[in-house]
Design an enzyme around this catalytic site. Structure first.
Site, short mmCIF file in Angstrom:
data_model
loop_
_atom_site.label_atom_id
_atom_site.label_comp_id
_atom_site.label_asym_id
_atom_site.label_seq_id
_atom_site.Cartn_x
_atom_site.Cartn_y
_atom_site.Cartn_z
N ILE A 143 63.99 -44.93 -102.76
CA ILE A 143 65.07 -45.92 -102.29
C ILE A 143 64.63 -46.28 -100.75
O ILE A 143 64.33 -45.86 -100.03
CB ILE A 143 66.27 -45.04 -102.34
N ARG A 232 72.10 -23.71 -93.07
CA ARG A 232 72.22 -23.09 -91.67
C ARG A 232 73.29 -23.93 -90.99
O ARG A 232 73.56 -25.04 -91.40
CB ARG A 232 71.17 -23.22 -90.84
N VAL A 235 72.20 -28.64 -85.87
CA VAL A 235 72.13 -29.34 -84.37
C VAL A 235 73.41 -30.10 -84.28
O VAL A 235 73.86 -30.12 -83.22
CB VAL A 235 70.89 -29.98 -84.11
C1 MV4 Z 1 63.63 -40.28 -99.65
C2 MV4 Z 1 63.52 -41.59 -99.31
C3 MV4 Z 1 63.78 -42.76 -100.29
N1 MV4 Z 1 63.96 -42.36 -101.48
N2 MV4 Z 1 63.70 -40.19 -101.07
C4 MV4 Z 1 62.89 -38.17 -95.55
C5 MV4 Z 1 63.05 -36.74 -95.32
C6 MV4 Z 1 63.35 -35.93 -96.56
N3 MV4 Z 1 64.56 -35.12 -96.42
C7 MV4 Z 1 63.31 -37.05 -97.55
N4 MV4 Z 1 63.38 -38.33 -96.85
C8 MV4 Z 1 63.40 -39.41 -97.65
N5 MV4 Z 1 63.44 -39.27 -98.91
C9 MV4 Z 1 63.77 -41.23 -101.94
N6 MV4 Z 1 63.92 -40.86 -103.11
C10 MV4 Z 1 63.51 -41.84 -97.76
C11 MV4 Z 1 63.26 -40.70 -97.05
C12 MV4 Z 1 63.48 -41.07 -95.59
C13 MV4 Z 1 64.20 -40.85 -94.88
C14 MV4 Z 1 65.53 -40.20 -95.19
C15 MV4 Z 1 66.61 -39.92 -94.37
C16 MV4 Z 1 66.25 -40.23 -92.87
C17 MV4 Z 1 65.30 -40.85 -92.49
C18 MV4 Z 1 64.16 -41.16 -93.53
C19 MV4 Z 1 63.06 -41.84 -92.84
C20 MV4 Z 1 62.00 -41.92 -93.75
C21 MV4 Z 1 62.13 -41.61 -95.10
#
Ligand code: MV4
Length: 389
Positions: A143, A232, A235
């Site tokens: 996404i 949990r 922060v």
């Molecule tokens: C994603 C995404 C876009 N599409 N999944 C980053 C951390 C991990 N919890 C999952 N993450 C992401 N998953 C899909 N299918 C984009 C991210 C992501 C992101 C998510 C939240 C906050 C910052 C981010 C920075 C880069 C990528």
């Protein structure tokens, strides 16, 4: 990190429970299990739920079964490269490969086409094996430019679950949150209720107890998808405390003592706007290199609407072996503009001498036009860093 010593300390001091904070032991199912076996209440969910949510692929499947919206992707874990190719052809590129044992940004890669899939499939598997000793991976549609919106929940041991609204944690650098706010500019009351309901459904499906956070991605059309659940206290919990007036840690302790939640969903009131800035001992001009050392001078901000959560003092030495986050400044205002003004004033008031911090960097972000408009996505910080070079 020494389980045995911690349990022994609890026994010697007649402690009946352990609060694990938000550190390493807070999501360690083995530690929670050892507490239970030692008749010491672990102030958090059961070790079984921690374990269940620790495998992000299994957690996602559970949520899908429960009817919580999830991002289109593989059904559970990927069985091999051929399976991966089939899934990607079905959902279409770009895709994101994630380690099942990961979470919070470790062991993830994007693939824009089949060639990249082949390369990144092996890289993520290797990284997952090295980091988590578990090479299970799953795949999702990628996404673009999402917002990271999470819902705080409270669940007692009698089946009652409520939500305390959202936090917008989109402003991150290398998967480390820097600034969080509530409410989110992209969430209206209707969507808040919908996402809150989904988070409650998720918690109930998992048999969740204690406080917890359900993380969602929200796309540009405001579709929301379950991503993972943090088992949990986090922060950034203070911004929810300030906006709802609910002490989350106190609730967590009362729940662990077996008490019923005193408030029902309709009693939860949302008031004003709250922003948190994380103060780190690091140098933004040197690629954010951590900067441990002695604090030789200190002035912390205060006044109405300002809360500072920290343990630092003048003369304190920040050890190099711990996380570089040394304080949180939390600004509450009647509305977003007021919260921003208060945060700017608080950051200007803050003086930390002897070490480098990210305070000026935070100030730059807070005063940027994009932040003021609330117009940001997950690539905002990286873009800002490029611009200041
Ligand atoms: C994603 C995404 C876009 N599409 N999944 C980053 C951390 C991990 N919890 C999952 N993450 C992401 N998953 C899909 N299918 C984009 C991210 C992501 C992101 C998510 C939240 C906050 C910052 C981010 C920075 C880069 C990528």
């Amino acid at each position: 990190m020494n389980f045995k010593n911690i349990i022994e300390a609890a026994n010697i001091t007649n402690a009946d429970s352990i609060h694990p904070g938000f550190g390493f032991l807070s999501e360690n199912s083995m530690f929670a299990k050892i507490c239970e076996e030692s008749n010491i209440k672990f102030i958090g969910p059961s070790y079984k739920v921690i374990e269940l949510m620790g495998n992000k692929s299994n957690a996602k499947e559970l949520m899908k079964q429960a009817g919580v919206p999830v991002i289109p992707g593989s059904n559970g874990s990927i069985k091999g490269l051929k399976d991966a190719k089939n899934v990607c052809n079905k959902i279409g590129y770009p895709v994101i490969l994630k380690a099942a044992a990961g979470g919070g940004g470790k062991g993830i890669r994007i693939a824009n086409n089949e060639d990249e899939l082949e390369i990144n499939y092996n890289i993520v598997k290797q990284e997952a094996k090295l980091s988590f000793n578990d090479d299970e991976i799953y795949i999702e549609k990628y996404i673009r430019e999402p917002r990271h919106i999470e819902i705080q929940i409270l669940a007692d041991e009698h089946g009652n679950v409520i939500h305390l609204g959202e936090r917008d944690c989109t402003i991150q650098r290398k998967h480390q949150k820097i600034i969080e706010e509530t409410p989110s500019i992209v969430i209206d009351e209707k969507l808040r209720n919908k996402m809150g309901e989904a988070a409650i459904k998720a918690a109930k499906a998992a048999g969740y107890t204690s406080c917890g956070t359900v993380e969602f991605l929200v796309d540009s059309e405001k579709n929301f998808y379950f991503m993972e659940m943090n088992t949990r206290i986090q922060v950034e919990h203070p911004i929810t405390e300030e906006r709802t007036g609910i002490d989350i840690v106190k609730s967590q302790i009362r729940i662990a003592a077996g008490e019923k939640l005193k408030i029902r969903q309709r009693d939860v009131e949302f008031r004003g706007h709250c922003i948190e800035c994380r103060i780190n001992a690091e140098n933004p001009d040197k690629n954010f290199i951590p900067c441990p050392g002695k604090i030789t001078g200190l002035n912390l901000p205060g006044g109405k609407g300002i809360r500072v959560d920290t343990a630092i003092y003048e003369g304190y030495t920040i050890p190099p072996t711990y996380d570089s986050m040394i304080a949180k400044i939390i600004a509450y205002g009647a509305n977003r503009n007021e919260a921003i003004s208060k945060m700017k004033r608080a950051l200007e008031e803050t003086v930390i001498e002897g070490i480098d911090t990210n305070i000026d960097f935070l100030f730059e972000i807070i005063k940027s036009n994009e932040f003021i408009r609330g117009d940001y996505d997950t690539s905002f910080v990286e873009k800002h860093i490029e611009e200041r070079k």
